[in-house]
Design a protein around this motif. Structure first.
Motif, short mmCIF file in Angstrom:
data_model
loop_
_atom_site.label_atom_id
_atom_site.label_comp_id
_atom_site.label_asym_id
_atom_site.label_seq_id
_atom_site.Cartn_x
_atom_site.Cartn_y
_atom_site.Cartn_z
N PRO A 4 31.54 27.35 -0.92
CA PRO A 4 32.40 28.33 -1.61
C PRO A 4 31.89 28.66 -3.02
O PRO A 4 31.97 29.82 -3.44
CB PRO A 4 33.76 27.62 -1.67
N ASP A 5 31.32 27.68 -3.72
CA ASP A 5 30.77 27.94 -5.06
C ASP A 5 29.58 28.90 -4.99
O ASP A 5 29.45 29.80 -5.83
CB ASP A 5 30.34 26.64 -5.74
N GLN A 6 28.72 28.71 -4.00
CA GLN A 6 27.57 29.60 -3.83
C GLN A 6 28.02 31.01 -3.48
O GLN A 6 27.45 31.99 -3.96
CB GLN A 6 26.63 29.05 -2.75
N ILE A 7 29.03 31.10 -2.65
CA ILE A 7 29.56 32.42 -2.28
C ILE A 7 30.17 33.11 -3.50
O ILE A 7 29.94 34.29 -3.74
CB ILE A 7 30.59 32.29 -1.14
N ALA A 8 30.92 32.36 -4.30
CA ALA A 8 31.54 32.92 -5.50
C ALA A 8 30.48 33.40 -6.49
O ALA A 8 30.60 34.49 -7.07
CB ALA A 8 32.45 31.88 -6.16
N LEU A 9 29.42 32.60 -6.67
CA LEU A 9 28.35 32.98 -7.58
C LEU A 9 27.64 34.24 -7.08
O LEU A 9 27.35 35.15 -7.86
CB LEU A 9 27.36 31.83 -7.75
N ALA A 10 27.37 34.31 -5.80
CA ALA A 10 26.74 35.50 -5.21
C ALA A 10 27.62 36.73 -5.41
O ALA A 10 27.13 37.82 -5.73
CB ALA A 10 26.45 35.28 -3.73
N ASP A 11 28.93 36.57 -5.24
CA ASP A 11 29.86 37.68 -5.47
C ASP A 11 29.83 38.13 -6.93
O ASP A 11 29.88 39.32 -7.22
CB ASP A 11 31.29 37.28 -5.08
N GLN A 12 29.76 37.17 -7.86
CA GLN A 12 29.70 37.50 -9.29
C GLN A 12 28.42 38.25 -9.62
O GLN A 12 28.44 39.22 -10.40
CB GLN A 12 29.82 36.24 -10.14
N PHE A 13 27.29 37.81 -9.05
CA PHE A 13 26.03 38.53 -9.27
C PHE A 13 26.10 39.94 -8.71
O PHE A 13 25.65 40.89 -9.35
CB PHE A 13 24.84 37.78 -8.65
N ALA A 14 26.67 40.08 -7.52
CA ALA A 14 26.79 41.41 -6.92
C ALA A 14 27.65 42.32 -7.79
O ALA A 14 27.33 43.50 -7.98
CB ALA A 14 27.38 41.29 -5.51
N ALA A 15 28.72 41.78 -8.35
CA ALA A 15 29.59 42.57 -9.23
C ALA A 15 28.84 42.95 -10.51
O ALA A 15 28.96 44.10 -10.99
CB ALA A 15 30.85 41.79 -9.56
N ALA A 16 28.06 42.04 -11.07
CA ALA A 16 27.30 42.32 -12.28
C ALA A 16 26.23 43.39 -12.01
O ALA A 16 26.00 44.28 -12.83
CB ALA A 16 26.65 41.05 -12.83
N GLU A 17 25.58 43.32 -10.85
CA GLU A 17 24.59 44.33 -10.49
C GLU A 17 25.25 45.70 -10.29
O GLU A 17 24.69 46.72 -10.71
CB GLU A 17 23.84 43.92 -9.23
N ALA A 18 26.41 45.72 -9.68
CA ALA A 18 27.14 46.99 -9.49
C ALA A 18 27.53 47.58 -10.85
O ALA A 18 27.43 48.79 -11.06
CB ALA A 18 28.37 46.77 -8.62
N GLU A 19 27.95 46.72 -11.77
CA GLU A 19 28.30 47.19 -13.11
C GLU A 19 27.06 47.71 -13.83
O GLU A 19 27.12 48.72 -14.54
CB GLU A 19 28.95 46.08 -13.93
N ALA A 20 25.92 47.04 -13.65
CA ALA A 20 24.66 47.52 -14.25
C ALA A 20 24.33 48.91 -13.73
O ALA A 20 23.89 49.78 -14.49
CB ALA A 20 23.53 46.53 -13.97
N ASP A 21 24.52 49.14 -12.44
CA ASP A 21 24.29 50.48 -11.87
C ASP A 21 25.22 51.51 -12.51
O ASP A 21 24.79 52.64 -12.79
CB ASP A 21 24.50 50.47 -10.35
N MET A 22 26.47 51.15 -12.73
CA MET A 22 27.41 52.08 -13.38
C MET A 22 26.97 52.37 -14.81
O MET A 22 27.05 53.51 -15.27
CB MET A 22 28.83 51.51 -13.35
N ARG A 23 26.51 51.36 -15.52
CA ARG A 23 26.03 51.57 -16.90
C ARG A 23 24.80 52.47 -16.90
O ARG A 23 24.64 53.30 -17.79
CB ARG A 23 25.72 50.23 -17.57
#
Length: 144
Positions: A4-23
């Motif tokens: 679950p920790d690895q899944i949560a971290l992967a989700d956080q990275f995906a969210a950060a990458e999506a935000e980078a695309d928006m920026r």
């Protein structure tokens, strides 16, 4: 099977990458040329950044926590990572650093660009001839 920790971290990275695309989209059309990093001449700067992070020798903004977030850097300071608020730290104030970062020559005009590596946005300067060679600029002043 991922924990679950690895899944949560992967989700956080995906969210950060999506935000980078928006920026990145915020910069589109502002005389800034957008460029993906994979397989480009910017690789050496990305490698320097990654090595500094791995070896803990870089300068990291105090606002960046342990969770993945959008981070900013520049080819003239690749071992410095900052949050959006602290991007003035990356200002190009040294005249010796104002040159094309692909050919290392002082050619005018210089075009500002931004490239994304995961959740990191990296600013760069590139001259028109190098911009045409790399495909960053397809015709004078027009981003690819």
């Amino acid at each position: 099977m991922p924990t679950p920790d690895q899944i949560a971290l992967a989700d956080q990275f995906a969210a950060a990458e999506a935000e980078a695309d928006m920026r990145l989209a915020d910069f589109d059309g502002e005389e800034t040329h957008l460029l993906p990093l994979s397989g480009t001449w910017l690789y050496e700067y990305v490698t320097a950044m990654e090595q500094a992070v791995r070896e803990k020798t870089g300068r990291v903004c105090a606002h960046l926590g342990r969770s993945p977030a959008v981070m900013y850097t520049a080819v003239w300071m690749p071992t410095t990572l900052v949050c959006l608020t602290c991007t003035p730290v990356l200002a190009l104030s040294d005249p010796q650093r104002i040159h094309c970062y692909r050919c290392d020559k002082r050619k005018w005009p210089l075009n500002e660009g931004i490239a994304r590596a995961g959740n990191v946005l990296m600013s760069f300067l590139i001259c028109d001839p190098c911009g045409h060679i790399t495909g960053v600029i397809t015709q004078k002043g027009v981003p690819a």
